[in-house]
Design an enzyme around this catalytic site. Sequence first.
Site, mmCIF file in Angstrom:
data_model
loop_
_atom_site.group_PDB
_atom_site.id
_atom_site.type_symbol
_atom_site.label_atom_id
_atom_site.label_comp_id
_atom_site.label_asym_id
_atom_site.label_seq_id
_atom_site.Cartn_x
_atom_site.Cartn_y
_atom_site.Cartn_z
ATOM 1 N N LYS A 174 0.854 -1.197 0.000
ATOM 2 C CA LYS A 174 0.000 0.000 0.000
ATOM 3 C C LYS A 174 0.889 1.245 0.000
ATOM 4 O O LYS A 174 1.565 1.550 0.963
ATOM 5 C CB LYS A 174 -0.916 0.044 1.225
ATOM 6 C CG LYS A 174 -2.009 1.094 1.007
ATOM 7 C CD LYS A 174 -2.507 1.734 2.259
ATOM 8 C CE LYS A 174 -1.769 2.961 2.709
ATOM 9 N NZ LYS A 174 -1.858 4.153 1.864
ATOM 10 N N GLU A 248 10.582 2.167 9.853
ATOM 11 C CA GLU A 248 11.535 3.241 9.551
ATOM 12 C C GLU A 248 10.772 4.546 9.685
ATOM 13 O O GLU A 248 9.893 4.834 8.878
ATOM 14 C CB GLU A 248 12.092 3.063 8.154
ATOM 15 C CG GLU A 248 12.733 1.695 8.016
ATOM 16 C CD GLU A 248 13.728 1.604 6.889
ATOM 17 O OE1 GLU A 248 14.665 0.810 7.025
ATOM 18 O OE2 GLU A 248 13.568 2.317 5.886
ATOM 19 N N CYS A 282 13.668 11.654 5.607
ATOM 20 C CA CYS A 282 13.799 11.251 7.007
ATOM 21 C C CYS A 282 15.209 11.502 7.503
ATOM 22 O O CYS A 282 15.423 11.798 8.666
ATOM 23 C CB CYS A 282 13.427 9.796 7.171
ATOM 24 S SG CYS A 282 14.386 8.722 6.114
ATOM 25 N N GLU A 383 10.210 17.120 14.232
ATOM 26 C CA GLU A 383 10.476 16.899 12.805
ATOM 27 C C GLU A 383 9.588 17.841 11.994
ATOM 28 O O GLU A 383 8.362 17.776 12.084
ATOM 29 C CB GLU A 383 10.168 15.444 12.428
ATOM 30 C CG GLU A 383 10.522 15.146 10.985
ATOM 31 C CD GLU A 383 10.174 13.719 10.560
ATOM 32 O OE1 GLU A 383 9.029 13.299 10.783
ATOM 33 O OE2 GLU A 383 11.044 13.045 9.991
HETATM 34 P P1 NAD Z 1 2.503 8.677 7.339
HETATM 35 O O1 NAD Z 1 2.906 7.971 8.570
HETATM 36 O O2 NAD Z 1 1.424 9.662 7.423
HETATM 37 O O3 NAD Z 1 2.069 7.630 6.215
HETATM 38 C C1 NAD Z 1 2.923 6.603 5.748
HETATM 39 C C2 NAD Z 1 2.072 5.499 5.122
HETATM 40 O O4 NAD Z 1 1.297 4.882 6.142
HETATM 41 C C3 NAD Z 1 1.078 5.982 4.065
HETATM 42 O O5 NAD Z 1 0.975 5.008 3.055
HETATM 43 C C4 NAD Z 1 -0.219 6.061 4.860
HETATM 44 O O6 NAD Z 1 -1.381 5.938 4.067
HETATM 45 C C5 NAD Z 1 -0.076 4.854 5.779
HETATM 46 N N1 NAD Z 1 -0.863 4.907 7.023
HETATM 47 C C6 NAD Z 1 -1.277 6.002 7.697
HETATM 48 N N2 NAD Z 1 -1.966 5.627 8.811
HETATM 49 C C7 NAD Z 1 -1.952 4.266 8.837
HETATM 50 C C8 NAD Z 1 -2.468 3.290 9.740
HETATM 51 N N3 NAD Z 1 -3.145 3.628 10.841
HETATM 52 N N4 NAD Z 1 -2.253 1.988 9.474
HETATM 53 C C9 NAD Z 1 -1.554 1.618 8.378
HETATM 54 N N5 NAD Z 1 -1.065 2.492 7.476
HETATM 55 C C10 NAD Z 1 -1.244 3.809 7.702
HETATM 56 O O7 NAD Z 1 3.859 9.342 6.758
HETATM 57 P P2 NAD Z 1 4.027 10.283 5.483
HETATM 58 O O8 NAD Z 1 3.482 11.629 5.815
HETATM 59 O O9 NAD Z 1 3.549 9.597 4.260
HETATM 60 O O10 NAD Z 1 5.639 10.364 5.367
HETATM 61 C C11 NAD Z 1 6.415 11.228 6.113
HETATM 62 C C12 NAD Z 1 7.032 10.537 7.319
HETATM 63 O O11 NAD Z 1 7.773 9.401 6.884
HETATM 64 C C13 NAD Z 1 8.032 11.405 8.047
HETATM 65 O O12 NAD Z 1 7.834 11.289 9.447
HETATM 66 C C14 NAD Z 1 9.382 10.803 7.676
HETATM 67 O O13 NAD Z 1 10.398 11.018 8.610
HETATM 68 C C15 NAD Z 1 9.040 9.365 7.546
HETATM 69 N N6 NAD Z 1 10.041 8.673 6.725
HETATM 70 C C16 NAD Z 1 10.952 7.847 7.349
HETATM 71 C C17 NAD Z 1 11.941 7.200 6.590
HETATM 72 C C18 NAD Z 1 12.967 6.306 7.258
HETATM 73 O O14 NAD Z 1 13.607 5.536 6.542
HETATM 74 N N7 NAD Z 1 13.168 6.360 8.563
HETATM 75 C C19 NAD Z 1 12.001 7.388 5.212
HETATM 76 C C20 NAD Z 1 11.059 8.216 4.614
HETATM 77 C C21 NAD Z 1 10.077 8.849 5.384
#
Ligand code: NAD
Length: 479
Positions: A174, A248, A282, A383
Amino acid sequence: MERHQNYIAGARVAPESKEYYQTHNPACPQQALGEFPLSAAADVDVALAAAESARDTWADMPAPQRAALLMRFSQLLADSKNELAKIITLEQGKALSESTGEVIRAATEASFAAGEALRLSGQTFPSERPGLTCYTVLEPLGVVAAITPWNFPVVSPVRKIVPALACCNTVVFKPSSLTPWSAVFLMNLFEKAGLPPGVLNLVIGPSATGERLVTDPRVRGISFTGSTAVGIHIYECAARRMAKVQLELGGKNPAIVLDCQDLDGAASEIVAAAFLCSGQRCTALSRVIVQDSLADALIERLLAHMKKIRVGNGLEPGTTMGPLVSREQMEIVSGYVRKGVESGAMLLAGGQVLTSDPQNQGYFYAPTLFDRVAPESALALEEIFGPVLPVIRVPDAEQSFEIANSTRYGLAASLFTQNPRLIHEFIKRVKSGMVHVNHGTASQPHIPFGGVKDSGQGAYSIGPTVKEAFTDLKTVYIK
Ligand code: NAD
Protein backbone atom coordinates in the site's frame (compact mmCIF):
# COMPACT_ATOMS: atom_id res chain seq x y z
CA MET A 1 -7.27 11.40 -17.70
CA GLU A 2 -6.10 7.86 -17.13
CA ARG A 3 -7.88 5.74 -14.55
CA HIS A 4 -5.53 3.33 -12.76
CA GLN A 5 -6.46 0.16 -10.87
CA ASN A 6 -5.26 -2.04 -8.07
CA TYR A 7 -3.03 -4.95 -9.07
CA ILE A 8 -4.26 -8.18 -7.48
CA ALA A 9 -3.51 -11.79 -8.45
CA GLY A 10 -1.83 -10.59 -11.64
CA ALA A 11 -4.81 -8.52 -12.87
CA ARG A 12 -5.83 -4.84 -12.87
CA VAL A 13 -8.77 -4.78 -10.51
CA ALA A 14 -11.29 -1.98 -9.82
CA PRO A 15 -12.03 -1.26 -6.15
CA GLU A 16 -15.18 -2.93 -4.93
CA SER A 17 -16.71 0.48 -4.12
CA LYS A 18 -15.98 1.66 -7.72
CA GLU A 19 -14.79 4.90 -6.12
CA TYR A 20 -11.68 6.77 -7.28
CA TYR A 21 -9.78 9.92 -6.30
CA GLN A 22 -7.51 12.26 -8.26
CA THR A 23 -3.89 13.13 -7.62
CA HIS A 24 -2.36 16.53 -8.53
CA ASN A 25 0.99 18.00 -9.44
CA PRO A 26 2.34 19.94 -6.41
CA ALA A 27 4.16 22.32 -8.78
CA CYS A 28 0.82 23.33 -10.39
CA PRO A 29 -1.95 21.83 -8.26
CA GLN A 30 -4.69 22.50 -10.80
CA GLN A 31 -3.07 19.80 -13.00
CA ALA A 32 -4.74 16.47 -12.22
CA LEU A 33 -2.46 13.51 -12.92
CA GLY A 34 -4.75 10.50 -12.82
CA GLU A 35 -7.55 8.66 -11.05
CA PHE A 36 -6.73 6.02 -8.47
CA PRO A 37 -8.80 3.49 -6.50
CA LEU A 38 -10.20 4.36 -3.10
CA SER A 39 -9.74 0.84 -1.80
CA ALA A 40 -11.37 -0.40 1.37
CA ALA A 41 -11.51 -3.52 3.53
CA ALA A 42 -12.97 -5.77 0.80
CA ASP A 43 -10.09 -4.95 -1.58
CA VAL A 44 -7.46 -5.63 1.09
CA ASP A 45 -9.20 -8.92 1.75
CA VAL A 46 -8.97 -10.05 -1.88
CA ALA A 47 -5.32 -8.97 -2.08
CA LEU A 48 -4.44 -10.91 1.08
CA ALA A 49 -6.23 -14.01 -0.21
CA ALA A 50 -4.20 -13.76 -3.45
CA ALA A 51 -0.94 -13.37 -1.50
CA GLU A 52 -1.83 -16.36 0.69
CA SER A 53 -2.61 -18.62 -2.21
CA ALA A 54 0.61 -17.71 -4.08
CA ARG A 55 2.77 -18.28 -1.00
CA ASP A 56 3.77 -21.91 -1.31
CA THR A 57 4.54 -21.94 -5.03
CA TRP A 58 6.64 -18.79 -4.71
CA ALA A 59 8.58 -20.24 -1.77
CA ASP A 60 9.16 -23.45 -3.76
CA MET A 61 10.67 -21.69 -6.78
CA PRO A 62 14.38 -22.59 -6.93
CA ALA A 63 16.47 -19.77 -5.50
CA PRO A 64 18.51 -19.05 -8.67
CA GLN A 65 15.29 -18.65 -10.62
CA ARG A 66 13.84 -16.27 -8.02
CA ALA A 67 17.08 -14.27 -7.97
CA ALA A 68 17.17 -14.07 -11.78
CA LEU A 69 13.60 -12.81 -11.90
CA LEU A 70 14.32 -10.07 -9.37
CA MET A 71 17.51 -9.15 -11.26
CA ARG A 72 15.38 -8.80 -14.39
CA PHE A 73 13.14 -6.39 -12.46
CA SER A 74 16.19 -4.40 -11.37
CA GLN A 75 17.34 -4.12 -15.00
CA LEU A 76 13.88 -3.07 -16.21
CA LEU A 77 13.81 -0.44 -13.49
CA ALA A 78 17.18 0.96 -14.57
CA ASP A 79 16.06 0.93 -18.22
CA SER A 80 12.94 2.97 -17.45
CA LYS A 81 14.70 5.63 -15.40
CA ASN A 82 13.71 8.54 -17.63
CA GLU A 83 10.02 7.66 -17.83
CA LEU A 84 9.69 6.82 -14.15
CA ALA A 85 11.72 9.83 -12.97
CA LYS A 86 9.26 12.10 -14.75
CA ILE A 87 6.34 10.44 -12.96
CA ILE A 88 8.08 10.89 -9.57
CA THR A 89 8.63 14.59 -10.26
CA LEU A 90 5.06 15.07 -11.45
CA GLU A 91 3.44 13.49 -8.41
CA GLN A 92 5.99 14.22 -5.67
CA GLY A 93 7.58 17.46 -6.91
CA LYS A 94 11.33 16.81 -6.45
CA ALA A 95 13.80 18.02 -9.09
CA LEU A 96 14.13 15.68 -12.07
CA SER A 97 17.82 15.03 -11.34
CA GLU A 98 16.84 13.81 -7.86
CA SER A 99 14.07 11.63 -9.27
CA THR A 100 16.47 10.07 -11.77
CA GLY A 101 18.92 9.44 -8.95
CA GLU A 102 16.13 7.82 -6.95
CA VAL A 103 15.32 5.34 -9.73
CA ILE A 104 18.99 4.45 -10.25
CA ARG A 105 19.43 3.99 -6.51
CA ALA A 106 16.34 1.75 -6.34
CA ALA A 107 17.67 -0.41 -9.20
CA THR A 108 21.04 -0.80 -7.45
CA GLU A 109 19.39 -1.73 -4.15
CA ALA A 110 17.16 -4.19 -6.00
CA SER A 111 20.10 -5.93 -7.65
CA PHE A 112 21.85 -6.37 -4.28
CA ALA A 113 18.64 -7.60 -2.61
CA ALA A 114 17.91 -10.00 -5.51
CA GLY A 115 21.19 -11.74 -4.65
CA GLU A 116 19.93 -12.37 -1.11
CA ALA A 117 17.73 -15.10 -2.62
CA LEU A 118 21.00 -17.02 -3.15
CA ARG A 119 22.37 -16.19 0.29
CA LEU A 120 19.50 -17.51 2.44
CA SER A 121 21.77 -19.80 4.34
CA GLY A 122 21.63 -21.05 7.91
CA GLN A 123 24.50 -22.43 9.99
CA THR A 124 25.65 -25.89 11.02
CA PHE A 125 26.74 -26.62 14.60
CA PRO A 126 28.79 -29.36 16.23
CA SER A 127 26.66 -31.52 18.54
CA GLU A 128 27.34 -32.24 22.22
CA ARG A 129 25.78 -35.71 21.71
CA PRO A 130 27.00 -38.29 19.19
CA GLY A 131 24.78 -39.03 16.20
CA LEU A 132 23.01 -35.66 16.08
CA THR A 133 23.10 -33.23 13.18
CA CYS A 134 22.32 -29.66 14.22
CA TYR A 135 21.71 -26.71 11.95
CA THR A 136 19.53 -23.64 11.34
CA VAL A 137 17.49 -22.63 8.30
CA LEU A 138 15.84 -19.34 7.33
CA GLU A 139 12.15 -19.62 6.55
CA PRO A 140 9.83 -17.05 4.97
CA LEU A 141 7.39 -15.20 7.23
CA GLY A 142 4.51 -15.74 4.78
CA VAL A 143 2.50 -12.69 3.73
CA VAL A 144 4.24 -9.34 4.26
CA ALA A 145 2.60 -5.89 4.19
CA ALA A 146 4.68 -3.10 2.65
CA ILE A 147 3.44 0.39 3.53
CA THR A 148 5.28 3.43 2.22
CA PRO A 149 5.31 7.26 2.45
CA TRP A 150 5.29 9.84 -0.36
CA ASN A 151 8.81 11.25 -0.15
CA PHE A 152 10.55 8.35 -1.94
CA PRO A 153 7.80 6.78 -4.07
CA VAL A 154 10.20 4.36 -5.81
CA VAL A 155 13.11 3.68 -3.45
CA SER A 156 10.91 3.08 -0.44
CA PRO A 157 8.67 0.37 -2.01
CA VAL A 158 11.59 -1.32 -3.81
CA ARG A 159 13.57 -1.40 -0.54
CA LYS A 160 10.77 -3.45 1.03
CA ILE A 161 9.30 -5.50 -1.81
CA VAL A 162 12.47 -6.91 -3.39
CA PRO A 163 14.07 -8.22 -0.17
CA ALA A 164 10.72 -9.58 1.04
CA LEU A 165 10.30 -11.48 -2.24
CA ALA A 166 13.93 -12.62 -2.26
CA CYS A 167 13.27 -14.16 1.16
CA CYS A 168 10.34 -16.16 -0.35
CA ASN A 169 7.50 -14.06 1.09
CA THR A 170 4.51 -12.77 -0.84
CA VAL A 171 3.56 -9.12 -0.50
CA VAL A 172 0.60 -6.77 -0.30
CA PHE A 173 1.78 -3.22 -0.98
CA LYS A 174 0.00 0.00 0.00
CA PRO A 175 1.71 3.19 -1.18
CA SER A 176 1.02 6.72 0.07
CA SER A 177 -2.19 8.01 -1.49
CA LEU A 178 -0.20 11.06 -2.72
CA THR A 179 2.13 9.01 -4.91
CA PRO A 180 0.27 5.98 -6.32
CA TRP A 181 1.31 6.48 -9.96
CA SER A 182 4.90 5.40 -9.31
CA ALA A 183 3.48 2.34 -7.53
CA VAL A 184 1.36 1.40 -10.55
CA PHE A 185 4.43 1.79 -12.78
CA LEU A 186 6.45 -0.53 -10.52
CA MET A 187 3.75 -3.23 -10.77
CA ASN A 188 4.05 -3.12 -14.57
CA LEU A 189 7.79 -3.73 -14.29
CA PHE A 190 7.40 -6.64 -11.86
CA GLU A 191 4.84 -8.18 -14.23
CA LYS A 192 7.20 -7.72 -17.21
CA ALA A 193 9.97 -9.36 -15.20
CA GLY A 194 7.76 -12.46 -14.95
CA LEU A 195 6.51 -12.37 -11.36
CA PRO A 196 3.78 -15.03 -10.96
CA PRO A 197 0.23 -13.79 -10.16
CA GLY A 198 -0.52 -13.12 -6.48
CA VAL A 199 3.12 -12.92 -5.38
CA LEU A 200 2.91 -9.10 -5.26
CA ASN A 201 -0.36 -7.21 -4.93
CA LEU A 202 -1.02 -3.47 -4.93
CA VAL A 203 -3.89 -1.88 -3.02
CA ILE A 204 -4.20 1.90 -3.35
CA GLY A 205 -6.09 3.96 -0.81
CA PRO A 206 -6.05 6.19 2.27
CA SER A 207 -4.66 5.39 5.72
CA ALA A 208 -7.75 3.28 6.53
CA THR A 209 -6.64 0.85 3.79
CA GLY A 210 -3.28 0.51 5.54
CA GLU A 211 -5.00 0.09 8.91
CA ARG A 212 -7.05 -2.79 7.52
CA LEU A 213 -3.86 -4.41 6.26
CA VAL A 214 -1.84 -4.16 9.46
CA THR A 215 -4.65 -5.52 11.64
CA ASP A 216 -5.24 -8.66 9.55
CA PRO A 217 -3.92 -11.85 11.19
CA ARG A 218 -2.86 -13.23 7.78
CA VAL A 219 -0.10 -10.59 7.67
CA ARG A 220 2.94 -12.08 9.43
CA GLY A 221 5.40 -9.27 8.71
CA ILE A 222 4.98 -5.51 8.32
CA SER A 223 7.58 -3.29 6.72
CA PHE A 224 6.49 0.30 7.28
CA THR A 225 8.14 3.62 6.51
CA GLY A 226 6.39 6.77 7.66
CA SER A 227 5.72 8.93 10.67
CA THR A 228 6.59 7.91 14.21
CA ALA A 229 2.97 8.28 15.37
CA VAL A 230 1.69 5.77 12.80
CA GLY A 231 4.72 3.53 13.35
CA ILE A 232 4.00 3.23 17.06
CA HIS A 233 0.38 2.33 16.31
CA ILE A 234 1.50 -0.36 13.84
CA TYR A 235 3.99 -1.75 16.37
CA GLU A 236 1.12 -2.10 18.87
CA CYS A 237 -1.14 -3.84 16.32
CA ALA A 238 1.65 -6.25 15.35
CA ALA A 239 2.54 -6.99 18.97
CA ARG A 240 -0.99 -8.29 19.65
CA ARG A 241 -0.36 -11.19 17.29
CA MET A 242 3.46 -11.28 17.50
CA ALA A 243 3.91 -10.33 13.86
CA LYS A 244 7.36 -9.13 12.86
CA VAL A 245 7.92 -5.42 12.15
CA GLN A 246 10.49 -3.32 10.34
CA LEU A 247 9.68 0.32 11.14
CA GLU A 248 11.54 3.24 9.55
CA LEU A 249 10.25 6.43 11.13
CA GLY A 250 10.94 10.11 11.63
CA GLY A 251 14.17 11.92 12.41
CA LYS A 252 15.59 15.19 13.73
CA ASN A 253 19.11 14.71 12.53
CA PRO A 254 21.85 16.93 13.99
CA ALA A 255 24.89 18.31 12.20
CA ILE A 256 27.42 19.06 14.95
CA VAL A 257 30.24 21.45 14.07
CA LEU A 258 33.19 21.60 16.52
CA ASP A 259 36.87 22.40 16.16
CA CYS A 260 36.45 22.46 12.38
CA GLN A 261 38.99 23.96 9.96
CA ASP A 262 36.95 23.33 6.81
CA LEU A 263 33.80 25.33 7.47
CA ASP A 264 33.05 25.73 3.77
CA GLY A 265 33.20 21.96 3.21
CA ALA A 266 30.95 21.45 6.26
CA ALA A 267 28.46 24.08 5.04
CA SER A 268 28.32 22.53 1.58
CA GLU A 269 27.56 19.04 3.01
CA ILE A 270 25.01 20.43 5.49
CA VAL A 271 23.10 22.48 2.90
CA ALA A 272 22.90 19.55 0.49
CA ALA A 273 21.69 17.17 3.21
CA ALA A 274 19.21 19.70 4.62
CA PHE A 275 17.50 20.90 1.43
CA LEU A 276 17.48 17.92 -0.96
CA CYS A 277 13.88 16.92 -1.65
CA SER A 278 12.88 20.26 -0.06
CA GLY A 279 13.96 18.86 3.31
CA GLN A 280 11.31 16.14 3.08
CA ARG A 281 13.73 13.30 3.82
CA CYS A 282 13.80 11.25 7.01
CA THR A 283 17.60 11.60 7.03
CA ALA A 284 17.66 15.32 6.18
CA LEU A 285 20.02 17.26 8.44
CA SER A 286 17.43 19.28 10.33
CA ARG A 287 19.39 21.12 13.03
CA VAL A 288 22.90 22.51 13.21
CA ILE A 289 24.60 22.45 16.61
CA VAL A 290 27.67 24.64 16.42
CA GLN A 291 30.37 25.78 18.81
CA ASP A 292 29.69 29.46 19.51
CA SER A 293 33.10 30.69 18.34
CA LEU A 294 32.54 29.15 14.87
CA ALA A 295 28.85 30.05 14.47
CA ASP A 296 29.12 33.38 12.61
CA ALA A 297 31.61 32.04 10.07
CA LEU A 298 29.61 28.86 9.52
CA ILE A 299 26.35 30.76 9.06
CA GLU A 300 27.95 33.04 6.46
CA ARG A 301 28.94 29.95 4.47
CA LEU A 302 25.57 28.21 4.96
CA LEU A 303 23.85 31.30 3.52
CA ALA A 304 26.25 31.37 0.57
CA HIS A 305 25.49 27.74 -0.31
CA MET A 306 21.74 28.24 0.20
CA LYS A 307 21.83 31.12 -2.32
CA LYS A 308 22.78 28.60 -5.03
CA ILE A 309 19.52 26.66 -4.57
CA ARG A 310 17.13 27.21 -7.52
CA VAL A 311 13.52 26.64 -6.43
CA GLY A 312 11.09 25.82 -9.22
CA ASN A 313 9.11 23.23 -11.12
CA GLY A 314 11.17 20.04 -10.88
CA LEU A 315 10.76 19.35 -14.60
CA GLU A 316 12.43 22.64 -15.58
CA PRO A 317 16.16 22.43 -16.31
CA GLY A 318 18.20 24.24 -13.68
CA THR A 319 15.74 23.58 -10.83
CA THR A 320 17.52 22.17 -7.80
CA MET A 321 14.61 22.25 -5.33
CA GLY A 322 10.97 21.51 -6.12
CA PRO A 323 7.79 22.35 -4.22
CA LEU A 324 6.53 20.78 -1.00
CA VAL A 325 4.42 17.73 -1.69
CA SER A 326 1.01 19.10 -0.67
CA ARG A 327 -0.93 22.02 0.72
CA GLU A 328 -1.04 20.23 4.08
CA GLN A 329 2.77 19.91 4.16
CA MET A 330 3.13 23.60 3.22
CA GLU A 331 0.86 24.57 6.12
CA ILE A 332 2.81 22.39 8.56
CA VAL A 333 6.10 24.02 7.51
CA SER A 334 4.58 27.55 7.66
CA GLY A 335 3.25 26.76 11.16
CA TYR A 336 6.72 25.76 12.43
CA VAL A 337 8.30 28.89 10.96
CA ARG A 338 5.65 31.07 12.64
CA LYS A 339 6.27 29.32 15.96
CA GLY A 340 10.03 29.77 15.48
CA VAL A 341 9.69 33.53 15.03
CA GLU A 342 7.36 33.73 18.05
CA SER A 343 9.86 31.79 20.16
CA GLY A 344 12.49 34.50 19.53
CA ALA A 345 14.70 32.63 17.05
CA MET A 346 16.37 34.88 14.44
CA LEU A 347 15.08 34.30 10.91
CA LEU A 348 18.10 34.82 8.62
CA ALA A 349 16.73 33.59 5.27
CA GLY A 350 13.49 32.39 3.68
CA GLY A 351 10.54 31.84 5.97
CA GLN A 352 7.86 32.25 3.34
CA VAL A 353 5.77 30.56 0.66
CA LEU A 354 7.12 31.73 -2.71
CA THR A 355 3.83 31.97 -4.61
CA SER A 356 0.95 34.36 -3.97
CA ASP A 357 -1.64 31.71 -4.88
CA PRO A 358 -0.09 28.32 -4.01
CA GLN A 359 -3.26 26.37 -4.82
CA ASN A 360 -2.78 27.40 -8.46
CA GLN A 361 0.92 28.26 -8.68
CA GLY A 362 2.49 25.50 -6.57
CA TYR A 363 3.56 24.81 -3.01
CA PHE A 364 6.99 26.42 -3.31
CA TYR A 365 8.72 27.32 -0.05
CA ALA A 366 11.93 29.33 0.36
CA PRO A 367 15.03 27.64 1.85
CA THR A 368 14.93 28.87 5.44
CA LEU A 369 17.64 29.41 8.07
CA PHE A 370 17.14 30.31 11.73
CA ASP A 371 19.91 31.33 14.15
CA ARG A 372 19.94 31.36 17.97
CA VAL A 373 17.31 28.67 18.24
CA ALA A 374 16.53 27.60 21.81
CA PRO A 375 17.31 23.88 22.30
CA GLU A 376 13.96 23.30 24.01
CA SER A 377 11.86 24.97 21.25
CA ALA A 378 9.70 23.15 18.70
CA LEU A 379 12.09 24.19 15.90
CA ALA A 380 14.89 22.36 17.69
CA LEU A 381 13.00 19.25 18.82
CA GLU A 382 10.28 18.35 16.30
CA GLU A 383 10.48 16.90 12.81
CA ILE A 384 9.43 19.70 10.42
CA PHE A 385 9.91 17.80 7.13
CA GLY A 386 10.52 20.91 5.06
CA PRO A 387 13.34 23.25 3.95
CA VAL A 388 13.92 24.75 7.40
CA LEU A 389 17.30 24.61 9.15
CA PRO A 390 17.63 25.80 12.77
CA VAL A 391 21.05 26.70 14.17
CA ILE A 392 21.69 26.10 17.88
CA ARG A 393 24.79 27.67 19.40
CA VAL A 394 26.64 25.81 22.17
CA PRO A 395 29.68 26.64 24.32
CA ASP A 396 31.41 23.25 24.03
CA ALA A 397 31.41 19.63 22.83
CA GLU A 398 29.76 18.37 26.01
CA GLN A 399 26.64 20.50 25.39
CA SER A 400 26.58 19.62 21.70
CA PHE A 401 26.33 15.88 22.43
CA GLU A 402 23.70 16.44 25.12
CA ILE A 403 21.56 18.51 22.77
CA ALA A 404 22.08 16.02 19.92
CA ASN A 405 20.57 13.34 22.18
CA SER A 406 17.77 15.54 23.52
CA THR A 407 15.07 14.68 20.96
CA ARG A 408 12.91 11.55 20.79
CA TYR A 409 14.61 10.59 17.50
CA GLY A 410 17.80 8.69 16.66
CA LEU A 411 18.07 8.21 12.91
CA ALA A 412 21.18 9.91 11.49
CA ALA A 413 23.77 12.36 12.85
CA SER A 414 26.81 14.11 11.40
CA LEU A 415 29.90 15.61 12.98
CA PHE A 416 32.19 18.06 11.21
CA THR A 417 35.62 18.28 12.82
CA GLN A 418 39.27 17.34 12.31
CA ASN A 419 39.72 16.45 15.98
CA PRO A 420 40.15 12.64 16.40
CA ARG A 421 39.15 12.71 20.08
CA LEU A 422 35.85 14.39 19.23
CA ILE A 423 35.23 11.92 16.40
CA HIS A 424 35.54 8.96 18.79
CA GLU A 425 33.44 10.66 21.45
CA PHE A 426 30.72 11.51 18.93
CA ILE A 427 30.55 7.94 17.58
CA LYS A 428 30.35 6.56 21.12
CA ARG A 429 27.95 9.06 22.70
CA VAL A 430 25.41 10.09 20.07
CA LYS A 431 22.39 7.77 20.08
CA SER A 432 21.70 7.32 16.40
CA GLY A 433 21.23 4.44 13.96
CA MET A 434 23.66 6.00 11.50
CA VAL A 435 26.53 8.41 12.20
CA HIS A 436 28.62 10.32 9.66
CA VAL A 437 31.89 12.17 10.10
CA ASN A 438 32.67 15.10 7.78
CA HIS A 439 29.87 13.78 5.55
CA GLY A 440 26.20 14.67 5.11
CA THR A 441 23.71 11.88 5.70
CA ALA A 442 23.84 10.11 2.31
CA SER A 443 23.51 6.33 2.65
CA GLN A 444 24.72 3.61 0.27
CA PRO A 445 22.70 0.90 -1.51
CA HIS A 446 24.28 -2.13 0.18
CA ILE A 447 24.85 -0.90 3.76
CA PRO A 448 22.34 -1.32 6.62
CA PHE A 449 19.98 1.63 7.10
CA GLY A 450 17.82 2.35 10.13
CA GLY A 451 17.22 4.23 13.33
CA VAL A 452 17.02 3.83 17.12
CA LYS A 453 14.79 5.42 19.80
CA ASP A 454 11.59 6.71 18.13
CA SER A 455 13.17 6.53 14.67
CA GLY A 456 12.80 2.83 14.12
CA GLN A 457 12.28 -0.72 15.26
CA GLY A 458 13.18 -4.13 13.88
CA ALA A 459 16.03 -5.20 11.63
CA TYR A 460 17.55 -2.47 9.43
CA SER A 461 16.72 -2.28 5.74
CA ILE A 462 19.27 -2.43 2.89
CA GLY A 463 22.14 -4.88 2.85
CA PRO A 464 22.48 -8.16 4.73
CA THR A 465 20.17 -7.23 7.63
CA VAL A 466 17.07 -7.62 5.44
CA LYS A 467 17.19 -11.39 5.92
CA GLU A 468 16.60 -10.89 9.63
CA ALA A 469 13.58 -8.68 8.84
CA PHE A 470 11.90 -11.01 6.36
CA THR A 471 12.63 -14.53 7.67
CA ASP A 472 12.11 -16.66 10.76
CA LEU A 473 14.95 -18.76 12.09
CA LYS A 474 14.33 -22.48 12.56
CA THR A 475 16.73 -24.70 14.52
CA VAL A 476 16.91 -28.35 13.48
CA TYR A 477 18.17 -31.43 15.42
CA ILE A 478 18.31 -34.76 13.52
CA LYS A 479 19.21 -38.03 15.25
P1 NAD B 1 2.50 8.68 7.34
O1 NAD B 1 2.91 7.97 8.57
O2 NAD B 1 1.42 9.66 7.42
O3 NAD B 1 2.07 7.63 6.21
C1 NAD B 1 2.92 6.60 5.75
C2 NAD B 1 2.07 5.50 5.12
O4 NAD B 1 1.30 4.88 6.14
C3 NAD B 1 1.08 5.98 4.06
O5 NAD B 1 0.98 5.01 3.06
C4 NAD B 1 -0.22 6.06 4.86
O6 NAD B 1 -1.38 5.94 4.07
C5 NAD B 1 -0.08 4.85 5.78
N1 NAD B 1 -0.86 4.91 7.02
C6 NAD B 1 -1.28 6.00 7.70
N2 NAD B 1 -1.97 5.63 8.81
C7 NAD B 1 -1.95 4.27 8.84
C8 NAD B 1 -2.47 3.29 9.74
N3 NAD B 1 -3.15 3.63 10.84
N4 NAD B 1 -2.25 1.99 9.47
C9 NAD B 1 -1.55 1.62 8.38
N5 NAD B 1 -1.06 2.49 7.48
C10 NAD B 1 -1.24 3.81 7.70
O7 NAD B 1 3.86 9.34 6.76
P2 NAD B 1 4.03 10.28 5.48
O8 NAD B 1 3.48 11.63 5.81
O9 NAD B 1 3.55 9.60 4.26
O10 NAD B 1 5.64 10.36 5.37
C11 NAD B 1 6.42 11.23 6.11
C12 NAD B 1 7.03 10.54 7.32
O11 NAD B 1 7.77 9.40 6.88
C13 NAD B 1 8.03 11.41 8.05
O12 NAD B 1 7.83 11.29 9.45
C14 NAD B 1 9.38 10.80 7.68
O13 NAD B 1 10.40 11.02 8.61
C15 NAD B 1 9.04 9.37 7.55
N6 NAD B 1 10.04 8.67 6.72
C16 NAD B 1 10.95 7.85 7.35
C17 NAD B 1 11.94 7.20 6.59
C18 NAD B 1 12.97 6.31 7.26
O14 NAD B 1 13.61 5.54 6.54
N7 NAD B 1 13.17 6.36 8.56
C19 NAD B 1 12.00 7.39 5.21
C20 NAD B 1 11.06 8.22 4.61
C21 NAD B 1 10.08 8.85 5.38
